[in-house]
Design a protein around this motif. Structure first.
Motif, PDB file in Angstrom:
ATOM      1  N   MET A   1       0.629  -1.081  -0.216  1.00 15.18           N
ATOM      2  CA  MET A   1      -0.001  -0.221  -0.139  1.00 15.18           C
ATOM      3  C   MET A   1       0.587   1.136  -0.367  1.00 15.18           C
ATOM      4  SD  MET A   1      -3.617   0.403   0.593  1.00 15.18           S
ATOM      5  CE  MET A   1      -4.815   2.342   0.854  1.00 15.18           C
ATOM      6  N   THR A   2       0.742   2.253  -1.085  1.00 17.66           N
ATOM      7  CA  THR A   2       1.274   3.114  -0.610  1.00 17.66           C
ATOM      8  C   THR A   2       0.864   4.577  -0.080  1.00 17.66           C
ATOM      9  OG1 THR A   2      -0.225   3.765  -2.780  1.00 17.66           O
ATOM     10  CG2 THR A   2       2.080   3.005  -3.419  1.00 17.66           C
ATOM     11  N   ASN A   3       1.557   5.760  -0.109  1.00 19.44           N
ATOM     12  CA  ASN A   3       0.830   6.254   1.023  1.00 19.44           C
ATOM     13  C   ASN A   3      -0.380   6.836   0.625  1.00 19.44           C
ATOM     14  OD1 ASN A   3       2.831   6.175   2.907  1.00 19.44           O
ATOM     15  ND2 ASN A   3       4.888   7.520   2.122  1.00 19.44           N
ATOM     16  N   PRO A   4      -0.843   7.613   1.436  1.00 22.48           N
ATOM     17  CA  PRO A   4      -1.823   8.410   0.459  1.00 22.48           C
ATOM     18  C   PRO A   4      -1.637   9.883   0.194  1.00 22.48           C
ATOM     19  CG  PRO A   4      -2.507   8.327   3.207  1.00 22.48           C
ATOM     20  CD  PRO A   4      -1.381   7.365   2.883  1.00 22.48           C
ATOM     21  N   VAL A   5      -1.965  10.125  -0.677  1.00 26.27           N
ATOM     22  CA  VAL A   5      -1.779  11.492  -0.945  1.00 26.27           C
ATOM     23  C   VAL A   5      -2.867  12.255  -0.743  1.00 26.27           C
ATOM     24  CG1 VAL A   5      -0.972  13.730  -3.024  1.00 26.27           C
ATOM     25  CG2 VAL A   5      -0.306  11.695  -2.194  1.00 26.27           C
ATOM     26  N   GLY A  31      -8.896   3.747  -5.841  1.00 24.16           N
ATOM     27  CA  GLY A  31      -8.293   3.563  -4.713  1.00 24.16           C
ATOM     28  C   GLY A  31      -8.270   4.992  -4.222  1.00 24.16           C
ATOM     29  N   GLY A  32      -9.051   6.386  -5.294  1.00 24.66           N
ATOM     30  CA  GLY A  32      -8.957   7.265  -4.036  1.00 24.66           C
ATOM     31  C   GLY A  32     -10.442   8.178  -4.037  1.00 24.66           C
ATOM     32  N   SER A  33     -10.679   8.355  -3.149  1.00 29.91           N
ATOM     33  CA  SER A  33     -11.904   9.408  -2.787  1.00 29.91           C
ATOM     34  C   SER A  33     -11.882  10.970  -2.969  1.00 29.91           C
ATOM     35  CB  SER A  33     -12.246   8.751  -1.311  1.00 29.91           C
ATOM     36  OG  SER A  33     -11.715   8.828  -0.805  1.00 29.91           O
ATOM     37  N   TRP A  34     -13.719  11.336  -2.836  1.00 33.55           N
ATOM     38  CA  TRP A  34     -12.763  12.516  -2.786  1.00 33.55           C
ATOM     39  C   TRP A  34     -13.875  13.547  -1.168  1.00 33.55           C
ATOM     40  CZ3 TRP A  34     -16.399  15.617  -7.618  1.00 33.55           C
ATOM     41  CH2 TRP A  34     -15.628  15.128  -8.466  1.00 33.55           C
ATOM     42  N   ILE A  35     -12.978  13.946  -0.660  1.00 30.81           N
ATOM     43  CA  ILE A  35     -12.800  14.289   0.536  1.00 30.81           C
ATOM     44  C   ILE A  35     -14.263  15.070   0.799  1.00 30.81           C
ATOM     45  CG2 ILE A  35     -11.788  15.072   2.782  1.00 30.81           C
ATOM     46  CD1 ILE A  35     -11.027  11.986   1.946  1.00 30.81           C
ATOM     47  N   ILE A  50     -12.638  20.433  -5.523  1.00 27.59           N
ATOM     48  CA  ILE A  50     -12.473  19.353  -5.206  1.00 27.59           C
ATOM     49  C   ILE A  50     -11.455  18.908  -4.433  1.00 27.59           C
ATOM     50  CG2 ILE A  50     -12.886  16.891  -5.300  1.00 27.59           C
ATOM     51  CD1 ILE A  50     -14.083  18.290  -8.829  1.00 27.59           C
ATOM     52  N   LYS A  51     -11.660  18.639  -2.647  1.00 28.32           N
ATOM     53  CA  LYS A  51     -10.326  18.055  -2.124  1.00 28.32           C
ATOM     54  C   LYS A  51     -10.356  16.353  -2.333  1.00 28.32           C
ATOM     55  CE  LYS A  51      -8.357  19.513   2.144  1.00 28.32           C
ATOM     56  NZ  LYS A  51      -8.428  19.674   3.189  1.00 28.32           N
ATOM     57  N   ILE A  52      -8.974  15.637  -2.512  1.00 27.47           N
ATOM     58  CA  ILE A  52      -9.363  14.211  -2.820  1.00 27.47           C
ATOM     59  C   ILE A  52      -7.630  13.667  -2.607  1.00 27.47           C
ATOM     60  CG2 ILE A  52      -9.037  12.662  -4.858  1.00 27.47           C
ATOM     61  CD1 ILE A  52      -9.947  14.876  -7.112  1.00 27.47           C
ATOM     62  N   GLN A  53      -8.283  12.412  -1.611  1.00 29.29           N
ATOM     63  CA  GLN A  53      -7.215  11.701  -1.048  1.00 29.29           C
ATOM     64  C   GLN A  53      -7.010  10.362  -1.970  1.00 29.29           C
ATOM     65  OE1 GLN A  53      -8.097  10.403   2.412  1.00 29.29           O
ATOM     66  NE2 GLN A  53      -5.471   9.484   2.595  1.00 29.29           N
ATOM     67  N   GLU A  56      -0.056   7.574  -3.353  1.00 29.53           N
ATOM     68  CA  GLU A  56       0.849   7.541  -4.260  1.00 29.53           C
ATOM     69  C   GLU A  56       0.704   6.935  -5.736  1.00 29.53           C
ATOM     70  OE1 GLU A  56       4.774   9.873  -3.022  1.00 29.53           O
ATOM     71  OE2 GLU A  56       4.326   7.707  -1.921  1.00 29.53           O
ATOM     72  N   ALA A  57       0.608   5.952  -5.873  1.00 30.00           N
ATOM     73  CA  ALA A  57       0.487   4.566  -6.940  1.00 30.00           C
ATOM     74  C   ALA A  57      -0.456   5.384  -8.093  1.00 30.00           C
ATOM     75  CB  ALA A  57       1.135   3.972  -6.707  1.00 30.00           C
ATOM     76  N   ASN A  58      -1.347   6.312  -7.472  1.00 27.43           N
ATOM     77  CA  ASN A  58      -2.124   6.464  -8.730  1.00 27.43           C
ATOM     78  C   ASN A  58      -2.917   7.703  -8.734  1.00 27.43           C
ATOM     79  OD1 ASN A  58      -2.496   3.735  -8.570  1.00 27.43           O
ATOM     80  ND2 ASN A  58      -4.661   3.283  -7.534  1.00 27.43           N
ATOM     81  N   LEU A  59      -1.988   8.271  -8.157  1.00 25.53           N
ATOM     82  CA  LEU A  59      -1.828   9.708  -8.454  1.00 25.53           C
ATOM     83  C   LEU A  59      -2.159  10.536  -9.778  1.00 25.53           C
ATOM     84  CD1 LEU A  59      -2.059  12.958  -6.881  1.00 25.53           C
ATOM     85  CD2 LEU A  59       0.325  13.347  -6.569  1.00 25.53           C
ATOM     86  N   GLU A  60      -1.075  10.209 -10.804  1.00 20.86           N
ATOM     87  CA  GLU A  60      -1.145  10.447 -11.303  1.00 20.86           C
ATOM     88  C   GLU A  60      -1.665  10.072 -12.127  1.00 20.86           C
ATOM     89  OE1 GLU A  60       2.452  10.345 -15.897  1.00 20.86           O
ATOM     90  OE2 GLU A  60       3.172   9.569 -13.598  1.00 20.86           O
TER      91      GLU A  60
END
Length: 177
Positions: A1-5, A31-35, A50-53, A56-60
C-alpha cells in the motif's frame, strides 16, 4: 500500500454532472476518494474545488483523467489534513447589515459544510440618529461542530462571502480561556 496523497483539483469550464460523476468514478476506481467538494453551476458552466485523497501510486492516473476531461480547465494544488476532533465546538459571531433571508443563508452554508448547529442566538439592532433609523444591523452568535475533514477557516470565508461588509469572528479560543 502506498502513502495517501491529499490534493485539491480546481476546475472550471463546460461540464455536465455526468462528467463529474465519471471523474468521481475514476477516482474511486483507483483507490481515491473525494473528501469534500464545492461545485457550482451557472448556465452550462461549472466551477469547483474538490479535495481528493489518492494512493501515491495512482495520483498521476487520477490527475490525468481530470486533465483529459473535455471542456474543463484544471489546476492542482497540494493539500494537507486539517483534522480536529469531531466533537470540537466552534463559537462564531456573525455581524452584517440587516436584510431579509440572512438566517436562511447562514443555515444553508452551515448545512452544505455538514455543520451541526448546537445553538444560535440572533439580534437585530436598529441605530437611530436625528433623522430616524440610520442603520439596521444583524448579529448572530452560534455554536457548531463540523466534520473532521472540514476546515473552520473555509466555513468562515463562506459565511463572510454572503454579503459585502460581513464579518465573522471565531470566538472559540476567547470563550474557552
Amino acid at each position: 500500500m502506498t502513502n495517501p496523497v491529499l490534493f485539491i483539483a480546481n476546475i472550471s469550464g463546460h461540464a455536465t454532472p455526468q462528467t463529474l460523476q465519471h471523474l468521481a468514478h475514476v477516482t474511486h476506481e483507483h483507490g481515491g476518494s473525494w473528501i469534500i467538494s464545492k461545485i457550482n453551476y451557472l448556465d452550462d458552466q461549472v466551477a469547483g474545488l474538490i479535495k481528493i485523497q489518492s494512493p501515491e501510486a495512482n495520483l498521476e492516473f487520477i490527475q490525468t483523467a481530470f486533465d483529459e476531461a473535455p471542456g474543463l480547465q484544471v489546476q492542482f494544488a497540494q493539500s494537507q489534513e486539517n483534522k480536529h476532533a469531531e466533537d470540537d465546538v466552534y463559537e462564531l459571531r456573525f455581524d452584517s447589515q440587516e436584510r431579509s433571508g440572512l438566517i436562511q443563508e447562514i443555515t444553508h452554508i452551515l448545512e452544505r459544510e455538514r455543520a451541526h448547529i448546537l445553538s444560535i442566538d440572533t439580534q437585530r439592532l436598529f441605530l437611530a440618529g436625528k433623522e430616524g433609523i440610520n442603520a439596521n444591523l444583524f448579529t448572530s452568535q452560534f455554536s457548531i461542530t463540523i466534520p473532521e475533514e472540514t476546515n473552520i477557516k473555509d466555513v468562515i470565508a463562506e459565511l463572510e462571502a454572503i454579503t459585502r461588509g460581513t464579518r465573522v469572528i471565531d470566538l472559540t479560543e476567547i470563550l474557552t480561556k
